[in-house]
Design a protein around this motif. Structure first.
Motif, PDB file in Angstrom:
ATOM      1  N   LYS A  18       0.940  -1.189   0.154  1.00  0.00           N
ATOM      2  CA  LYS A  18       0.002   0.015   0.158  1.00  0.00           C
ATOM      3  C   LYS A  18       0.952   1.196  -0.109  1.00  0.00           C
ATOM      4  O   LYS A  18       1.697   1.351   0.817  1.00  0.00           O
ATOM      5  N   PRO A  19       0.711   2.235  -0.939  1.00  0.00           N
ATOM      6  CA  PRO A  19       1.524   3.380  -1.215  1.00  0.00           C
ATOM      7  C   PRO A  19       0.810   4.408   0.015  1.00  0.00           C
ATOM      8  O   PRO A  19      -0.113   4.381   0.401  1.00  0.00           O
ATOM      9  N   SER A  20       1.849   5.280   0.547  1.00  0.00           N
ATOM     10  CA  SER A  20       1.375   6.360   1.265  1.00  0.00           C
ATOM     11  C   SER A  20       0.867   7.449   0.515  1.00  0.00           C
ATOM     12  O   SER A  20       1.036   7.688  -0.771  1.00  0.00           O
ATOM     13  N   GLY A  21      -0.242   8.061   1.079  1.00  0.00           N
ATOM     14  CA  GLY A  21      -0.878   9.031   0.323  1.00  0.00           C
ATOM     15  C   GLY A  21      -1.940   8.448  -0.513  1.00  0.00           C
ATOM     16  O   GLY A  21      -2.360   7.392  -0.725  1.00  0.00           O
ATOM     17  N   ASP A  22      -2.826   9.443  -1.390  1.00  0.00           N
ATOM     18  CA  ASP A  22      -3.705   8.932  -2.407  1.00  0.00           C
ATOM     19  C   ASP A  22      -3.115   8.333  -3.486  1.00  0.00           C
ATOM     20  O   ASP A  22      -2.272   8.917  -4.050  1.00  0.00           O
ATOM     21  N   TYR A  23      -3.904   7.186  -4.269  1.00  0.00           N
ATOM     22  CA  TYR A  23      -3.638   6.760  -5.522  1.00  0.00           C
ATOM     23  C   TYR A  23      -4.640   5.953  -6.110  1.00  0.00           C
ATOM     24  O   TYR A  23      -5.605   6.074  -5.589  1.00  0.00           O
ATOM     25  N   THR A  24      -4.378   5.742  -7.237  1.00  0.00           N
ATOM     26  CA  THR A  24      -5.360   5.039  -7.940  1.00  0.00           C
ATOM     27  C   THR A  24      -4.989   3.804  -8.605  1.00  0.00           C
ATOM     28  O   THR A  24      -4.090   3.537  -9.141  1.00  0.00           O
ATOM     29  N   VAL A  25      -5.774   2.766  -8.397  1.00  0.00           N
ATOM     30  CA  VAL A  25      -5.533   1.443  -9.050  1.00  0.00           C
ATOM     31  C   VAL A  25      -6.361   1.286 -10.501  1.00  0.00           C
ATOM     32  O   VAL A  25      -7.409   1.731 -10.111  1.00  0.00           O
ATOM     33  N   ILE A  26      -5.681   0.695 -11.335  1.00  0.00           N
ATOM     34  CA  ILE A  26      -6.460   0.765 -12.663  1.00  0.00           C
ATOM     35  C   ILE A  26      -6.219  -1.028 -13.113  1.00  0.00           C
ATOM     36  O   ILE A  26      -5.058  -1.515 -13.320  1.00  0.00           O
ATOM     37  N   LEU A  27      -7.413  -1.602 -13.644  1.00  0.00           N
ATOM     38  CA  LEU A  27      -7.366  -2.471 -14.302  1.00  0.00           C
ATOM     39  C   LEU A  27      -7.679  -2.311 -15.882  1.00  0.00           C
ATOM     40  O   LEU A  27      -8.603  -1.473 -16.195  1.00  0.00           O
ATOM     41  N   ASP A  28      -6.736  -2.510 -16.548  1.00  0.00           N
ATOM     42  CA  ASP A  28      -6.438  -1.936 -17.962  1.00  0.00           C
ATOM     43  C   ASP A  28      -6.630  -3.291 -18.983  1.00  0.00           C
ATOM     44  O   ASP A  28      -5.651  -3.593 -19.452  1.00  0.00           O
ATOM     45  N   ALA A  29      -8.065  -3.587 -19.625  1.00  0.00           N
ATOM     46  CA  ALA A  29      -8.078  -4.525 -20.378  1.00  0.00           C
ATOM     47  C   ALA A  29      -8.322  -3.951 -21.901  1.00  0.00           C
ATOM     48  O   ALA A  29      -8.854  -4.764 -22.727  1.00  0.00           O
ATOM     49  N   GLY A  30      -8.009  -2.637 -22.037  1.00  0.00           N
ATOM     50  CA  GLY A  30      -7.929  -2.119 -23.370  1.00  0.00           C
ATOM     51  C   GLY A  30      -9.323  -0.805 -23.327  1.00  0.00           C
ATOM     52  O   GLY A  30     -10.008  -1.000 -22.602  1.00  0.00           O
ATOM     53  N   GLU A  31      -9.359  -0.336 -24.352  1.00  0.00           N
ATOM     54  CA  GLU A  31     -10.217   0.817 -24.613  1.00  0.00           C
ATOM     55  C   GLU A  31     -11.649   0.306 -24.371  1.00  0.00           C
ATOM     56  O   GLU A  31     -12.100  -0.745 -24.857  1.00  0.00           O
ATOM     57  N   GLY A  32     -12.250   0.698 -23.264  1.00  0.00           N
ATOM     58  CA  GLY A  32     -13.721   0.849 -22.962  1.00  0.00           C
ATOM     59  C   GLY A  32     -13.809  -0.331 -21.939  1.00  0.00           C
ATOM     60  O   GLY A  32     -14.809  -0.735 -21.466  1.00  0.00           O
ATOM     61  N   HIS A  33     -12.639  -0.838 -21.632  1.00  0.00           N
ATOM     62  CA  HIS A  33     -12.486  -1.950 -20.607  1.00  0.00           C
ATOM     63  C   HIS A  33     -11.386  -1.612 -19.507  1.00  0.00           C
ATOM     64  O   HIS A  33     -10.910  -2.333 -18.922  1.00  0.00           O
TER      65      HIS A  33
END
Length: 99
Positions: A73-88
């Motif tokens: 877990k990083p310190s501070g605010d972050y965003t996790v992204i699941l990237d299965a391609g455009e629109g996914h």
């Protein structure tokens, strides 16, 4: 005739569309686990998984064979992204991760 075939092809492809889904939870040991998949039940195994902080990628991997990823877990605010391609793509902000 070509217009009809094109329209049928578009309609058929949208019938097979599926949405990416992901859920993340804090393991209470300094790590976070995210589990992903698709609305049609298919696995997210091998799909790109990224963590961004302040607009920069700080961690990048692929979802495991089981369709999950665990990270420190990083310190501070972050965003996790699941990237299965455009629109996914699925974006989850750290404040929305279950504790």
């Amino acid at each position: 005739m070509k217009k009809i075939l094109f329209t049928l092809a578009v309609l058929a492809s949208s019938a097979f569309a599926h949405s990416a889904i992901m859920n993340c939870f804090d393991n209470a040991d300094g790590t976070v686990t995210c589990e992903g998949g698709f609305s049609d039940g298919s696995s997210s195994s091998g799909v790109a998984f990224v963590i961004e902080q302040n607009g920069k990628t700080i961690f990048e991997t692929k979802m495991s064979e089981n369709g999950d990823a665990t990270f420190k877990k990083p310190s501070g605010d972050y965003t996790v992204i699941l990237d299965a391609g455009e629109g996914h793509e699925v974006y989850i902000k750290s404040k929305d991760i279950s504790k």
